[in-house]
Scaffold this motif. Sequence first.
Motif, PDB file in Angstrom:
ATOM      1  N   GLU A 225      58.435 130.617 100.494  1.00 24.46           N
ATOM      2  CA  GLU A 225      58.746 129.522 100.924  1.00 24.46           C
ATOM      3  C   GLU A 225      57.820 128.910 101.693  1.00 24.46           C
ATOM      4  O   GLU A 225      57.658 127.772 102.226  1.00 24.46           O
ATOM      5  CB  GLU A 225      60.036 129.506 101.433  1.00 24.46           C
ATOM      6  N   THR A 226      56.964 129.759 102.734  1.00 26.87           N
ATOM      7  CA  THR A 226      56.001 129.172 103.835  1.00 26.87           C
ATOM      8  C   THR A 226      54.530 129.057 103.332  1.00 26.87           C
ATOM      9  O   THR A 226      53.729 129.156 104.141  1.00 26.87           O
ATOM     10  CB  THR A 226      56.452 130.198 105.014  1.00 26.87           C
ATOM     11  N   LEU A 227      54.272 129.564 101.957  1.00 31.90           N
ATOM     12  CA  LEU A 227      53.163 129.449 101.579  1.00 31.90           C
ATOM     13  C   LEU A 227      52.548 127.892 101.715  1.00 31.90           C
ATOM     14  O   LEU A 227      53.308 126.852 101.236  1.00 31.90           O
ATOM     15  CB  LEU A 227      53.247 129.850 100.014  1.00 31.90           C
ATOM     16  N   ILE A 228      51.425 127.852 102.106  1.00 32.62           N
ATOM     17  CA  ILE A 228      50.889 126.453 102.015  1.00 32.62           C
ATOM     18  C   ILE A 228      50.096 126.238 100.651  1.00 32.62           C
ATOM     19  O   ILE A 228      49.063 126.986 100.287  1.00 32.62           O
ATOM     20  CB  ILE A 228      49.744 126.291 103.350  1.00 32.62           C
ATOM     21  N   PRO A 229      50.377 125.189 100.264  1.00 30.66           N
ATOM     22  CA  PRO A 229      49.682 124.749  98.905  1.00 30.66           C
ATOM     23  C   PRO A 229      48.378 124.484  98.987  1.00 30.66           C
ATOM     24  O   PRO A 229      47.903 123.771 100.075  1.00 30.66           O
ATOM     25  CB  PRO A 229      51.004 123.846  98.129  1.00 30.66           C
ATOM     26  N   LEU A 341      44.927 119.951 104.680  1.00 29.16           N
ATOM     27  CA  LEU A 341      45.231 118.685 105.055  1.00 29.16           C
ATOM     28  C   LEU A 341      43.867 117.759 105.376  1.00 29.16           C
ATOM     29  O   LEU A 341      43.667 116.546 104.937  1.00 29.16           O
ATOM     30  CB  LEU A 341      46.376 118.397 106.046  1.00 29.16           C
ATOM     31  N   PHE A 342      43.009 118.649 106.049  1.00 28.60           N
ATOM     32  CA  PHE A 342      41.849 117.766 106.620  1.00 28.60           C
ATOM     33  C   PHE A 342      40.583 118.420 106.437  1.00 28.60           C
ATOM     34  O   PHE A 342      40.593 119.882 106.088  1.00 28.60           O
ATOM     35  CB  PHE A 342      41.973 117.697 108.033  1.00 28.60           C
ATOM     36  N   GLU A 343      39.569 117.785 106.433  1.00 25.29           N
ATOM     37  CA  GLU A 343      38.140 118.261 106.424  1.00 25.29           C
ATOM     38  C   GLU A 343      37.373 117.513 107.482  1.00 25.29           C
ATOM     39  O   GLU A 343      37.367 116.359 107.628  1.00 25.29           O
ATOM     40  CB  GLU A 343      37.491 118.194 105.082  1.00 25.29           C
ATOM     41  N   MET A 344      36.460 118.331 108.089  1.00 24.91           N
ATOM     42  CA  MET A 344      35.593 117.781 109.097  1.00 24.91           C
ATOM     43  C   MET A 344      34.190 117.354 108.279  1.00 24.91           C
ATOM     44  O   MET A 344      33.854 117.994 107.420  1.00 24.91           O
ATOM     45  CB  MET A 344      35.260 118.725 110.252  1.00 24.91           C
ATOM     46  N   ARG A 350      31.643 114.410 114.485  1.00 19.66           N
ATOM     47  CA  ARG A 350      33.295 114.225 114.868  1.00 19.66           C
ATOM     48  C   ARG A 350      33.790 113.292 114.173  1.00 19.66           C
ATOM     49  O   ARG A 350      34.788 112.542 114.664  1.00 19.66           O
ATOM     50  CB  ARG A 350      33.150 113.814 116.464  1.00 19.66           C
ATOM     51  N   LYS A 351      33.764 113.691 112.832  1.00 15.88           N
ATOM     52  CA  LYS A 351      34.402 112.848 111.775  1.00 15.88           C
ATOM     53  C   LYS A 351      35.542 113.695 110.980  1.00 15.88           C
ATOM     54  O   LYS A 351      35.142 114.593 110.746  1.00 15.88           O
ATOM     55  CB  LYS A 351      33.425 111.815 110.924  1.00 15.88           C
ATOM     56  N   ILE A 352      36.619 113.154 110.607  1.00 17.58           N
ATOM     57  CA  ILE A 352      37.625 113.827 109.909  1.00 17.58           C
ATOM     58  C   ILE A 352      38.287 113.054 108.963  1.00 17.58           C
ATOM     59  O   ILE A 352      38.472 111.563 109.059  1.00 17.58           O
ATOM     60  CB  ILE A 352      38.672 114.632 110.981  1.00 17.58           C
ATOM     61  N   ARG A 353      38.830 113.480 107.589  1.00 14.21           N
ATOM     62  CA  ARG A 353      39.516 112.751 106.745  1.00 14.21           C
ATOM     63  C   ARG A 353      40.485 113.734 106.012  1.00 14.21           C
ATOM     64  O   ARG A 353      40.409 114.992 106.125  1.00 14.21           O
ATOM     65  CB  ARG A 353      38.540 112.386 105.760  1.00 14.21           C
ATOM     66  N   LEU A 354      41.304 112.869 105.432  1.00 12.52           N
ATOM     67  CA  LEU A 354      42.431 113.732 104.640  1.00 12.52           C
ATOM     68  C   LEU A 354      41.761 114.407 103.345  1.00 12.52           C
ATOM     69  O   LEU A 354      40.864 113.855 102.766  1.00 12.52           O
ATOM     70  CB  LEU A 354      43.434 112.674 104.285  1.00 12.52           C
ATOM     71  N   ARG A 355      42.149 115.466 103.045  1.00 11.00           N
ATOM     72  CA  ARG A 355      41.635 116.264 101.798  1.00 11.00           C
ATOM     73  C   ARG A 355      42.445 115.713 100.602  1.00 11.00           C
ATOM     74  O   ARG A 355      41.998 116.354  99.440  1.00 11.00           O
ATOM     75  CB  ARG A 355      41.685 117.740 102.055  1.00 11.00           C
ATOM     76  N   ILE A 356      43.822 115.518 100.898  1.00  7.50           N
ATOM     77  CA  ILE A 356      44.748 115.395  99.671  1.00  7.50           C
ATOM     78  C   ILE A 356      44.095 114.085  98.691  1.00  7.50           C
ATOM     79  O   ILE A 356      43.652 113.355  99.377  1.00  7.50           O
ATOM     80  CB  ILE A 356      46.209 114.783 100.331  1.00  7.50           C
ATOM     81  N   PRO A 357      43.886 114.460  97.546  1.00  2.85           N
ATOM     82  CA  PRO A 357      43.346 113.389  96.377  1.00  2.85           C
ATOM     83  C   PRO A 357      44.436 111.942  96.766  1.00  2.85           C
ATOM     84  O   PRO A 357      45.740 112.254  96.808  1.00  2.85           O
ATOM     85  CB  PRO A 357      43.759 113.982  95.291  1.00  2.85           C
TER      86      PRO A 357
END
Length: 365
Positions: A225-229, A341-344, A350-357
Amino acid sequence: MDAQISHEISMFYGWWQLSVCLFAFLSLMSIWYHIGKRQHDYGPVWLALSVLCWAFSGLIEIIFNNTSVYSHYKDGLTSILSLTNSLFILMALPWFKYLPAPLTPLIKSKLWPLIIGIPFAFALFPTLFKMFLVREAYVINELDVVYALLTLIFLGFVLWESFIKRRLLLLGWLALITILVTLMAQIYKLMDNNINLLLFSAIFKTSLIMLFFALALSWVKELTETLIPDPFQLKIKFIKKNQKPSTMANSVSLIGFPGDKDRIIQLTPALYRLFKEFAQRKKDMTDDWLEIKPKNFDVTKDYDISDHNELKRLLEAILNGLFGKKNWTKDKHYEPLKATLFEMSENRERKIRLRIPKENIYIDY
Protein backbone atom coordinates in the motif's frame (compact mmCIF):
# COMPACT_ATOMS: atom_id res chain seq x y z
CA MET A 1 -2.99 -47.39 32.10
CA ASP A 2 -3.10 -43.70 33.00
CA ALA A 3 0.68 -43.50 32.63
CA GLN A 4 0.45 -45.10 29.18
CA ILE A 5 -2.20 -42.59 28.06
CA SER A 6 -0.11 -39.72 29.41
CA HIS A 7 2.94 -40.95 27.45
CA GLU A 8 0.91 -41.26 24.25
CA ILE A 9 -0.50 -37.76 24.66
CA SER A 10 2.98 -36.38 25.32
CA MET A 11 4.35 -38.18 22.25
CA PHE A 12 1.53 -36.83 20.08
CA TYR A 13 2.10 -33.33 21.43
CA GLY A 14 5.84 -33.62 20.78
CA TRP A 15 5.40 -34.64 17.15
CA TRP A 16 2.72 -31.98 16.65
CA GLN A 17 4.96 -29.28 18.13
CA LEU A 18 8.01 -30.37 16.13
CA SER A 19 6.24 -30.57 12.76
CA VAL A 20 3.96 -27.52 13.05
CA CYS A 21 6.58 -25.20 14.54
CA LEU A 22 9.28 -26.32 12.11
CA PHE A 23 6.91 -25.65 9.21
CA ALA A 24 6.00 -22.24 10.69
CA PHE A 25 9.71 -21.40 11.08
CA LEU A 26 10.44 -22.25 7.44
CA SER A 27 7.38 -20.31 6.25
CA LEU A 28 8.27 -17.16 8.21
CA MET A 29 11.85 -17.37 6.96
CA SER A 30 10.57 -17.72 3.40
CA ILE A 31 8.48 -14.56 3.77
CA TRP A 32 11.54 -12.76 5.10
CA TYR A 33 13.80 -14.10 2.34
CA HIS A 34 11.49 -12.89 -0.43
CA ILE A 35 10.53 -9.53 1.10
CA GLY A 36 12.21 -8.60 4.37
CA LYS A 37 15.74 -9.33 3.21
CA ARG A 38 15.54 -6.57 0.61
CA GLN A 39 14.08 -4.23 3.23
CA HIS A 40 16.94 -5.09 5.68
CA ASP A 41 14.23 -5.89 8.24
CA TYR A 42 15.31 -8.68 10.61
CA GLY A 43 12.26 -8.65 12.86
CA PRO A 44 10.66 -11.66 11.11
CA VAL A 45 13.93 -13.59 11.52
CA TRP A 46 13.85 -13.22 15.31
CA LEU A 47 10.17 -14.23 15.41
CA ALA A 48 10.95 -17.24 13.22
CA LEU A 49 13.80 -18.26 15.54
CA SER A 50 11.47 -17.99 18.53
CA VAL A 51 9.11 -20.46 16.81
CA LEU A 52 12.08 -22.74 16.06
CA CYS A 53 12.69 -22.96 19.81
CA TRP A 54 9.22 -24.50 20.15
CA ALA A 55 10.12 -27.03 17.43
CA PHE A 56 13.18 -28.09 19.45
CA SER A 57 10.96 -28.33 22.54
CA GLY A 58 8.82 -30.81 20.61
CA LEU A 59 11.93 -32.80 19.77
CA ILE A 60 12.92 -32.88 23.47
CA GLU A 61 9.43 -34.12 24.30
CA ILE A 62 9.84 -37.00 21.85
CA ILE A 63 13.36 -37.97 22.93
CA PHE A 64 12.65 -38.04 26.68
CA ASN A 65 9.08 -39.34 26.48
CA ASN A 66 9.71 -42.97 27.40
CA THR A 67 12.14 -42.40 30.25
CA SER A 68 11.83 -40.81 33.65
CA VAL A 69 15.50 -41.22 34.60
CA TYR A 70 16.61 -38.03 32.90
CA SER A 71 13.49 -36.01 33.59
CA HIS A 72 15.56 -33.19 35.11
CA TYR A 73 17.43 -32.84 31.79
CA LYS A 74 14.12 -32.74 29.95
CA ASP A 75 12.74 -30.04 32.28
CA GLY A 76 15.99 -28.09 32.13
CA LEU A 77 16.24 -28.15 28.33
CA THR A 78 12.57 -27.20 28.00
CA SER A 79 13.12 -24.24 30.36
CA ILE A 80 16.20 -23.13 28.41
CA LEU A 81 14.28 -23.26 25.12
CA SER A 82 11.40 -21.35 26.73
CA LEU A 83 13.83 -18.67 27.89
CA THR A 84 15.45 -18.49 24.46
CA ASN A 85 12.03 -18.25 22.82
CA SER A 86 11.20 -15.23 25.01
CA LEU A 87 14.61 -13.67 24.32
CA PHE A 88 14.16 -13.94 20.54
CA ILE A 89 10.70 -12.36 20.75
CA LEU A 90 12.14 -9.46 22.73
CA MET A 91 14.98 -9.14 20.19
CA ALA A 92 12.35 -8.74 17.46
CA LEU A 93 10.58 -5.81 19.11
CA PRO A 94 13.01 -3.01 18.06
CA TRP A 95 12.36 -3.97 14.42
CA PHE A 96 8.62 -3.32 14.73
CA LYS A 97 7.59 -0.20 12.84
CA TYR A 98 4.87 0.75 15.32
CA LEU A 99 5.63 0.77 19.04
CA PRO A 100 3.63 2.17 21.99
CA ALA A 101 4.85 5.70 22.73
CA PRO A 102 5.66 5.02 26.44
CA LEU A 103 7.78 1.96 25.53
CA THR A 104 9.49 3.31 22.41
CA PRO A 105 12.50 4.96 24.14
CA LEU A 106 13.14 1.76 26.11
CA ILE A 107 12.78 -0.69 23.20
CA LYS A 108 14.71 1.52 20.75
CA SER A 109 17.47 2.14 23.27
CA LYS A 110 20.98 0.90 22.45
CA LEU A 111 20.91 -0.73 25.87
CA TRP A 112 17.92 -2.92 24.95
CA PRO A 113 20.09 -6.06 24.38
CA LEU A 114 21.50 -5.59 27.89
CA ILE A 115 18.08 -4.85 29.39
CA ILE A 116 16.71 -8.17 28.12
CA GLY A 117 19.99 -10.11 28.19
CA ILE A 118 20.83 -9.67 31.89
CA PRO A 119 17.45 -11.09 33.13
CA PHE A 120 17.87 -13.90 30.58
CA ALA A 121 21.26 -14.84 32.05
CA PHE A 122 19.91 -14.44 35.61
CA ALA A 123 17.12 -16.94 34.79
CA LEU A 124 19.40 -19.28 32.80
CA PHE A 125 21.97 -20.06 35.50
CA PRO A 126 19.49 -21.47 38.07
CA THR A 127 18.08 -23.68 35.30
CA LEU A 128 21.54 -25.04 34.52
CA PHE A 129 22.12 -25.47 38.26
CA LYS A 130 18.99 -27.60 38.49
CA MET A 131 19.89 -29.67 35.42
CA PHE A 132 23.41 -30.68 36.38
CA LEU A 133 23.16 -30.81 40.17
CA VAL A 134 19.69 -32.37 40.18
CA ARG A 135 18.54 -30.10 43.00
CA GLU A 136 15.36 -28.17 43.48
CA ALA A 137 15.63 -24.43 43.93
CA TYR A 138 11.88 -23.83 44.24
CA VAL A 139 10.77 -20.50 42.78
CA ILE A 140 14.15 -19.61 41.29
CA ASN A 141 13.83 -22.56 38.91
CA GLU A 142 10.64 -21.10 37.47
CA LEU A 143 12.28 -17.86 36.41
CA ASP A 144 11.64 -18.84 32.79
CA VAL A 145 7.94 -18.37 33.58
CA VAL A 146 8.59 -14.90 35.04
CA TYR A 147 10.69 -13.98 32.01
CA ALA A 148 7.95 -15.23 29.69
CA LEU A 149 5.32 -13.18 31.55
CA LEU A 150 7.34 -10.00 31.09
CA THR A 151 7.87 -10.87 27.42
CA LEU A 152 4.14 -11.36 26.88
CA ILE A 153 3.33 -7.98 28.43
CA PHE A 154 5.73 -6.22 26.04
CA LEU A 155 4.53 -8.33 23.09
CA GLY A 156 0.87 -7.60 23.85
CA PHE A 157 1.37 -3.83 23.79
CA VAL A 158 3.47 -3.98 20.61
CA LEU A 159 1.07 -6.28 18.73
CA TRP A 160 -1.89 -4.08 19.66
CA GLU A 161 -0.07 -0.97 18.43
CA SER A 162 1.02 -2.70 15.20
CA PHE A 163 -2.44 -3.89 14.24
CA ILE A 164 -4.23 -0.69 15.29
CA LYS A 165 -1.84 1.56 13.34
CA ARG A 166 -2.48 -0.61 10.29
CA ARG A 167 -6.25 -0.20 10.83
CA LEU A 168 -6.75 -3.89 11.72
CA LEU A 169 -8.86 -3.51 14.85
CA LEU A 170 -10.20 -7.09 14.99
CA LEU A 171 -6.68 -8.51 14.80
CA GLY A 172 -5.69 -6.14 17.60
CA TRP A 173 -8.38 -7.56 19.89
CA LEU A 174 -7.51 -11.14 18.86
CA ALA A 175 -3.89 -10.41 19.77
CA LEU A 176 -4.91 -9.27 23.26
CA ILE A 177 -7.08 -12.38 23.76
CA THR A 178 -4.22 -14.63 22.62
CA ILE A 179 -1.79 -12.91 24.98
CA LEU A 180 -4.28 -13.40 27.84
CA VAL A 181 -4.60 -17.14 27.08
CA THR A 182 -0.81 -17.41 26.87
CA LEU A 183 -0.43 -15.67 30.23
CA MET A 184 -2.84 -18.21 31.76
CA ALA A 185 -0.81 -21.06 30.25
CA GLN A 186 2.42 -19.67 31.74
CA ILE A 187 0.82 -19.43 35.18
CA TYR A 188 -0.51 -22.97 34.73
CA LYS A 189 3.10 -24.17 34.39
CA LEU A 190 3.44 -23.74 38.14
CA MET A 191 0.84 -26.51 38.63
CA ASP A 192 1.28 -30.27 38.20
CA ASN A 193 -1.50 -31.19 35.74
CA ASN A 194 0.60 -32.18 32.75
CA ILE A 195 -2.21 -33.06 30.32
CA ASN A 196 -4.06 -29.77 30.82
CA LEU A 197 -0.76 -27.92 30.49
CA LEU A 198 -0.11 -29.60 27.13
CA LEU A 199 -3.59 -28.57 26.00
CA PHE A 200 -2.99 -24.97 27.06
CA SER A 201 0.42 -24.98 25.37
CA ALA A 202 -0.99 -26.33 22.12
CA ILE A 203 -3.70 -23.65 22.11
CA PHE A 204 -1.47 -20.66 22.84
CA LYS A 205 1.37 -21.77 20.55
CA THR A 206 -1.02 -22.29 17.66
CA SER A 207 -2.64 -18.92 18.32
CA LEU A 208 0.69 -17.08 18.57
CA ILE A 209 1.97 -18.67 15.35
CA MET A 210 -1.19 -17.56 13.54
CA LEU A 211 -0.72 -14.07 14.98
CA PHE A 212 2.87 -13.99 13.73
CA PHE A 213 1.62 -14.89 10.25
CA ALA A 214 -1.13 -12.25 10.50
CA LEU A 215 1.54 -9.74 11.53
CA ALA A 216 3.74 -10.75 8.59
CA LEU A 217 0.83 -10.45 6.16
CA SER A 218 -0.17 -7.04 7.57
CA TRP A 219 3.45 -5.98 7.09
CA VAL A 220 3.35 -7.17 3.47
CA LYS A 221 -0.02 -5.44 2.99
CA GLU A 222 1.42 -2.16 4.28
CA LEU A 223 4.47 -2.49 2.03
CA THR A 224 2.26 -2.87 -1.04
CA GLU A 225 0.00 0.00 0.00
CA THR A 226 2.93 2.36 0.57
CA LEU A 227 4.72 1.62 -2.69
CA ILE A 228 5.35 4.79 -4.68
CA PRO A 229 4.16 4.34 -8.29
CA ASP A 230 6.21 5.38 -11.32
CA PRO A 231 5.42 8.77 -12.93
CA PHE A 232 3.49 7.25 -15.87
CA GLN A 233 1.33 5.22 -13.41
CA LEU A 234 0.31 8.22 -11.31
CA LYS A 235 -2.62 10.49 -12.10
CA ILE A 236 -3.28 13.80 -10.34
CA LYS A 237 -6.65 15.53 -10.12
CA PHE A 238 -7.05 19.00 -8.60
CA ILE A 239 -10.52 19.35 -7.09
CA LYS A 240 -12.46 22.59 -7.55
CA LYS A 241 -12.42 24.84 -4.50
CA ASN A 242 -16.15 25.55 -4.58
CA GLN A 243 -17.17 21.91 -4.45
CA LYS A 244 -19.20 20.71 -1.48
CA PRO A 245 -18.49 19.77 1.21
CA SER A 246 -16.20 22.66 2.04
CA THR A 247 -13.58 20.24 3.38
CA MET A 248 -12.80 19.40 -0.27
CA ALA A 249 -11.25 22.84 -0.76
CA ASN A 250 -7.54 22.72 -1.60
CA SER A 251 -7.74 18.95 -2.10
CA VAL A 252 -5.83 16.83 -4.58
CA SER A 253 -6.73 13.30 -5.64
CA LEU A 254 -3.83 10.95 -6.40
CA ILE A 255 -4.75 7.92 -8.52
CA GLY A 256 -2.39 5.00 -9.08
CA PHE A 257 -1.43 3.93 -5.57
CA PRO A 258 -2.18 0.29 -4.60
CA GLY A 259 -5.68 -0.28 -3.26
CA ASP A 260 -9.22 0.23 -4.54
CA LYS A 261 -9.57 3.85 -3.39
CA ASP A 262 -8.14 7.11 -4.65
CA ARG A 263 -5.89 8.93 -2.19
CA ILE A 264 -7.32 12.40 -1.45
CA ILE A 265 -4.99 14.77 0.37
CA GLN A 266 -5.70 18.17 1.91
CA LEU A 267 -3.16 20.96 1.40
CA THR A 268 -2.80 24.45 2.77
CA PRO A 269 -3.81 27.20 0.30
CA ALA A 270 -0.17 28.14 -0.33
CA LEU A 271 0.98 24.56 -0.97
CA TYR A 272 -2.10 23.87 -3.10
CA ARG A 273 -1.30 26.91 -5.28
CA LEU A 274 2.31 25.77 -5.68
CA PHE A 275 1.36 22.19 -6.60
CA LYS A 276 -1.29 23.46 -9.03
CA GLU A 277 1.26 25.81 -10.60
CA PHE A 278 3.47 22.80 -11.34
CA ALA A 279 0.51 21.05 -12.96
CA GLN A 280 -0.59 24.05 -15.04
CA ARG A 281 2.93 24.64 -16.33
CA LYS A 282 3.20 20.97 -17.31
CA LYS A 283 -0.20 20.84 -18.94
CA ASP A 284 -0.59 24.18 -20.70
CA MET A 285 2.81 25.75 -21.36
CA THR A 286 5.83 24.98 -23.52
CA ASP A 287 8.27 25.99 -20.77
CA ASP A 288 7.16 23.81 -17.88
CA TRP A 289 10.08 24.61 -15.56
CA LEU A 290 9.67 26.49 -12.27
CA GLU A 291 12.66 28.43 -10.95
CA ILE A 292 13.83 28.36 -7.34
CA LYS A 293 15.03 31.65 -5.87
CA PRO A 294 18.83 31.60 -5.30
CA LYS A 295 20.49 33.06 -2.24
CA ASN A 296 21.97 35.96 -4.20
CA PHE A 297 18.83 36.64 -6.18
CA ASP A 298 18.05 39.35 -8.73
CA VAL A 299 15.64 41.78 -7.03
CA THR A 300 14.13 42.76 -10.39
CA LYS A 301 13.09 39.19 -11.18
CA ASP A 302 10.11 37.20 -9.92
CA TYR A 303 10.79 33.61 -8.89
CA ASP A 304 8.26 30.78 -8.80
CA ILE A 305 9.55 29.13 -5.60
CA SER A 306 11.01 31.00 -2.64
CA ASP A 307 13.41 28.22 -1.50
CA HIS A 308 13.95 24.46 -1.31
CA ASN A 309 12.12 24.32 2.03
CA GLU A 310 8.89 25.17 0.22
CA LEU A 311 9.28 22.01 -1.88
CA LYS A 312 10.12 20.03 1.24
CA ARG A 313 6.94 21.25 2.96
CA LEU A 314 4.88 20.30 -0.10
CA LEU A 315 6.31 16.76 -0.21
CA GLU A 316 5.84 16.28 3.53
CA ALA A 317 2.21 17.48 3.34
CA ILE A 318 1.53 15.03 0.50
CA LEU A 319 3.13 12.15 2.43
CA ASN A 320 1.16 13.02 5.59
CA GLY A 321 -2.02 12.92 3.53
CA LEU A 322 -1.10 9.63 1.87
CA PHE A 323 0.19 7.62 4.81
CA GLY A 324 -0.47 9.63 7.96
CA LYS A 325 1.86 11.81 9.99
CA LYS A 326 5.04 10.01 11.08
CA ASN A 327 3.95 6.87 9.17
CA TRP A 328 6.54 7.38 6.43
CA THR A 329 10.31 7.45 6.24
CA LYS A 330 12.75 9.50 4.21
CA ASP A 331 14.45 6.64 2.38
CA LYS A 332 11.37 4.50 1.62
CA HIS A 333 8.80 7.23 0.95
CA TYR A 334 10.12 10.80 0.79
CA GLU A 335 12.94 10.25 -1.70
CA PRO A 336 10.93 7.88 -3.98
CA LEU A 337 7.96 10.28 -4.05
CA LYS A 338 10.26 13.21 -4.83
CA ALA A 339 11.79 11.22 -7.70
CA THR A 340 8.32 10.29 -9.00
CA LEU A 341 6.85 13.79 -8.87
CA PHE A 342 9.72 16.11 -9.76
CA GLU A 343 12.87 16.37 -11.83
CA MET A 344 15.63 18.96 -11.60
CA SER A 345 17.28 20.53 -14.61
CA GLU A 346 20.53 18.85 -15.62
CA ASN A 347 22.44 22.13 -15.88
CA ARG A 348 22.03 22.98 -12.18
CA GLU A 349 19.93 26.01 -13.05
CA ARG A 350 17.80 25.71 -9.92
CA LYS A 351 14.87 24.75 -12.12
CA ILE A 352 12.35 22.02 -11.37
CA ARG A 353 9.26 20.61 -13.07
CA LEU A 354 6.61 17.93 -12.65
CA ARG A 355 7.49 14.50 -14.06
CA ILE A 356 3.90 13.29 -14.37
CA PRO A 357 2.81 13.13 -18.05
CA LYS A 358 0.46 16.00 -18.90
CA GLU A 359 -2.27 13.58 -20.04
CA ASN A 360 -2.31 12.23 -16.45
CA ILE A 361 -3.09 15.65 -14.98
CA TYR A 362 -6.70 16.83 -14.47
CA ILE A 363 -7.59 20.29 -13.23
CA ASP A 364 -11.16 21.32 -12.32
CA TYR A 365 -11.25 25.00 -13.26
